[in-house]
Write a protein that holds these residues in place. Sequence first.
Motif, PDB file in Angstrom:
ATOM      1  N   LEU A  77       0.824  -1.223   0.000  1.00 33.67           N
ATOM      2  CA  LEU A  77       0.000   0.000   0.000  1.00 33.67           C
ATOM      3  C   LEU A  77       0.855   1.269   0.000  1.00 33.67           C
ATOM      4  O   LEU A  77       2.076   1.226   0.096  1.00 33.67           O
ATOM      5  CB  LEU A  77      -0.975  -0.017   1.179  1.00 33.67           C
ATOM      6  CG  LEU A  77      -2.058  -1.108   1.116  1.00 33.67           C
ATOM      7  CD1 LEU A  77      -3.047  -0.952   2.260  1.00 33.67           C
ATOM      8  CD2 LEU A  77      -2.801  -1.110  -0.206  1.00 33.67           C
ATOM      9  N   SER A  78       0.153   2.404  -0.073  1.00 33.71           N
ATOM     10  CA  SER A  78       0.818   3.649  -0.477  1.00 33.71           C
ATOM     11  C   SER A  78       1.919   4.168   0.452  1.00 33.71           C
ATOM     12  O   SER A  78       2.947   4.635  -0.028  1.00 33.71           O
ATOM     13  CB  SER A  78      -0.225   4.740  -0.702  1.00 33.71           C
ATOM     14  OG  SER A  78      -0.988   4.918   0.467  1.00 33.71           O
ATOM     15  N   SER A 121      -7.248   2.272  -7.264  1.00 32.46           N
ATOM     16  CA  SER A 121      -7.331   3.124  -6.084  1.00 32.46           C
ATOM     17  C   SER A 121      -7.435   4.602  -6.460  1.00 32.46           C
ATOM     18  O   SER A 121      -7.013   5.008  -7.558  1.00 32.46           O
ATOM     19  CB  SER A 121      -6.046   2.894  -5.280  1.00 32.46           C
ATOM     20  OG  SER A 121      -5.815   3.937  -4.388  1.00 32.46           O
ATOM     21  N   TYR A 151       2.896   3.732  -5.356  1.00 29.28           N
ATOM     22  CA  TYR A 151       1.690   2.901  -5.349  1.00 29.28           C
ATOM     23  C   TYR A 151       0.700   3.367  -6.428  1.00 29.28           C
ATOM     24  O   TYR A 151       0.147   2.564  -7.178  1.00 29.28           O
ATOM     25  CB  TYR A 151       1.072   2.989  -3.953  1.00 29.28           C
ATOM     26  CG  TYR A 151      -0.262   2.324  -3.771  1.00 29.28           C
ATOM     27  CD1 TYR A 151      -0.368   0.938  -3.648  1.00 29.28           C
ATOM     28  CD2 TYR A 151      -1.432   3.083  -3.672  1.00 29.28           C
ATOM     29  CE1 TYR A 151      -1.596   0.334  -3.453  1.00 29.28           C
ATOM     30  CE2 TYR A 151      -2.662   2.485  -3.472  1.00 29.28           C
ATOM     31  CZ  TYR A 151      -2.743   1.113  -3.371  1.00 29.28           C
ATOM     32  OH  TYR A 151      -3.969   0.521  -3.158  1.00 29.28           O
ATOM     33  N   GLY A 191     -10.707   5.081   0.309  1.00 23.60           N
ATOM     34  CA  GLY A 191     -10.233   4.472   1.557  1.00 23.60           C
ATOM     35  C   GLY A 191     -11.304   3.517   2.057  1.00 23.60           C
ATOM     36  O   GLY A 191     -12.483   3.852   2.022  1.00 23.60           O
ATOM     37  N   GLY A 202      -1.095   1.664   4.457  1.00 15.80           N
ATOM     38  CA  GLY A 202      -1.792   2.593   3.577  1.00 15.80           C
ATOM     39  C   GLY A 202      -1.722   4.006   4.125  1.00 15.80           C
ATOM     40  O   GLY A 202      -1.154   4.244   5.206  1.00 15.80           O
ATOM     41  N   THR A 203      -2.312   4.957   3.388  1.00 18.65           N
ATOM     42  CA  THR A 203      -2.305   6.336   3.862  1.00 18.65           C
ATOM     43  C   THR A 203      -3.704   6.792   4.254  1.00 18.65           C
ATOM     44  O   THR A 203      -3.858   7.714   5.045  1.00 18.65           O
ATOM     45  CB  THR A 203      -1.689   7.273   2.811  1.00 18.65           C
ATOM     46  OG1 THR A 203      -0.557   6.619   2.226  1.00 18.65           O
ATOM     47  CG2 THR A 203      -1.211   8.565   3.445  1.00 18.65           C
ATOM     48  N   SER A 204      -4.735   6.118   3.739  1.00 21.20           N
ATOM     49  CA  SER A 204      -6.084   6.412   4.217  1.00 21.20           C
ATOM     50  C   SER A 204      -6.324   5.732   5.572  1.00 21.20           C
ATOM     51  O   SER A 204      -7.409   5.841   6.130  1.00 21.20           O
ATOM     52  CB  SER A 204      -7.126   5.946   3.196  1.00 21.20           C
ATOM     53  OG  SER A 204      -7.001   4.553   2.976  1.00 21.20           O
ATOM     54  N   ASP A 205      -5.308   5.082   6.098  1.00 22.24           N
ATOM     55  CA  ASP A 205      -5.427   4.321   7.352  1.00 22.24           C
ATOM     56  C   ASP A 205      -5.877   5.176   8.535  1.00 22.24           C
ATOM     57  O   ASP A 205      -6.424   4.656   9.515  1.00 22.24           O
ATOM     58  CB  ASP A 205      -4.077   3.671   7.743  1.00 22.24           C
ATOM     59  CG  ASP A 205      -3.607   2.645   6.726  1.00 22.24           C
ATOM     60  OD1 ASP A 205      -4.230   2.539   5.660  1.00 22.24           O
ATOM     61  OD2 ASP A 205      -2.596   1.968   6.998  1.00 22.24           O
ATOM     62  N   TRP A 298      -4.541  13.211  -3.361  1.00 22.81           N
ATOM     63  CA  TRP A 298      -5.710  12.406  -3.738  1.00 22.81           C
ATOM     64  C   TRP A 298      -6.950  13.293  -3.783  1.00 22.81           C
ATOM     65  O   TRP A 298      -7.070  14.238  -2.992  1.00 22.81           O
ATOM     66  CB  TRP A 298      -5.930  11.262  -2.741  1.00 22.81           C
ATOM     67  CG  TRP A 298      -4.833  10.237  -2.750  1.00 22.81           C
ATOM     68  CD1 TRP A 298      -3.814  10.143  -3.660  1.00 22.81           C
ATOM     69  CD2 TRP A 298      -4.620   9.188  -1.809  1.00 22.81           C
ATOM     70  NE1 TRP A 298      -2.994   9.085  -3.336  1.00 22.81           N
ATOM     71  CE2 TRP A 298      -3.467   8.478  -2.207  1.00 22.81           C
ATOM     72  CE3 TRP A 298      -5.298   8.751  -0.673  1.00 22.81           C
ATOM     73  CZ2 TRP A 298      -2.976   7.385  -1.521  1.00 22.81           C
ATOM     74  CZ3 TRP A 298      -4.816   7.660   0.026  1.00 22.81           C
ATOM     75  CH2 TRP A 298      -3.668   6.980  -0.394  1.00 22.81           C
TER      76      TRP A 298
HETATM   77  N1  SER Z   1      -6.139   2.759   0.952  1.00 25.04           N
HETATM   78  C1  SER Z   1      -5.009   2.782   0.105  1.00 25.04           C
HETATM   79  C2  SER Z   1      -3.833   3.384   0.758  1.00 25.04           C
HETATM   80  O1  SER Z   1      -4.029   4.186   1.631  1.00 25.04           O
HETATM   81  C3  SER Z   1      -5.292   3.559  -1.131  1.00 25.04           C
HETATM   82  O2  SER Z   1      -5.881   2.751  -2.072  1.00 25.04           O
HETATM   83  O3  SER Z   1      -2.739   3.105   0.392  1.00 25.04           O
END
Ligand code: SER
Length: 337
Positions: A77-78, A121, A151, A191, A202-205, A298
């Motif tokens: 992930l990103s 994504s 990513y 996300g 990930g970054t939307s985490d 994004w």
């Molecule tokens: N949820 C993913 C991320 O944060 C993005 O597709 O890397």
Amino acid sequence: MTDKTVLVTGACGEIGQALVQELSKRGGHRVVTADIAPLPDTIKDLVAEHVQGDLVYKIKTFYDYDFDIIFHLAASLSSKAEVATEEAHRINVEGTMQLLMLAAYRSEKYKKPVKFLFPSSIAAYGMASLEVKESAGCVKEDEYNTPHTMYGCNKLYCEKLGMYYSRYYGQRHLDPNPPVMLDFRALRFPGLISAFTLPSGGTSDYGPEILHAAAQGKPYSCFVREDTKISFMAMPDAIKSLLMLTDVPRENLSHVVYNVAAFALTAGQFRDRALKAFPGADIRFEPNPRRQGIVDSWPEDVNDSLARNDWSWKPDYNVDAFFDQYFLPEIRKRYGK
Ligand code: SER
């Protein structure tokens, strides 16, 4: 009717676990999984076979199976991909290409198109600045395709590779009798938030992390600013969209890549919702410049009218339904709050 043989790569991830559970609930599938890790207890008994190891090195193994559908979920992930860039490229691009080659080979040899479902994504987009992000609002599939992350580059390129292998591979489409090609379909997910699993890398985490921390009464330091806005979706809707796209007859699809959206929220709104549900929640904002930069690139939201028109996509959970009917009831059961 015989069961469909399905491959789920990245089965131990969040989407993988939820997908395997749903496939098992629906029945009619013989599910083979692949992941670098052993299967978790949540899905261990639902799977016919598990191939553990690095997909790129294990690819030969999969030539022995007669897959009808491949869900290729394995990815770095990103945020993780920005730290280990070359490794991410190998996992995200090389792994995808190997599987596309396999699907193309099988489709041609056995004259039966293998369905190849690929989760792309919102990272495939790249907004040049916060001003551009704000003025763009809801973006369409073919706009702002200038990703800022490894990513995002990987996802965008793999969408193109999927199109290539399903339409133009070896320029076979120009033959007088073109062979059967694989059937590639991609979704651009926002996300994703599950009440049962947490993302990693990930970054939307930060969205799910705020909520899970609040539900457990743990303090949380959010790595993006309060005003940071992107789109999110409940995990059951992600699985629903993936399976809807799998089932649509090819002739109904006017495109290969589809946005899917549910609701867009700022990090501050996540905090407010968490505080309302768990009044003691301790959530602070301590932005990390690099991760902030990724989310700033994004879009705020995506336009999913193509999916709505072509295959009647509609999420079950808008923002209120997400909290009231899915996340909060499940998370309260889970953490006993
Ligand atoms: N949820 C993913 C991320 O944060 C993005 O597709 O890397």
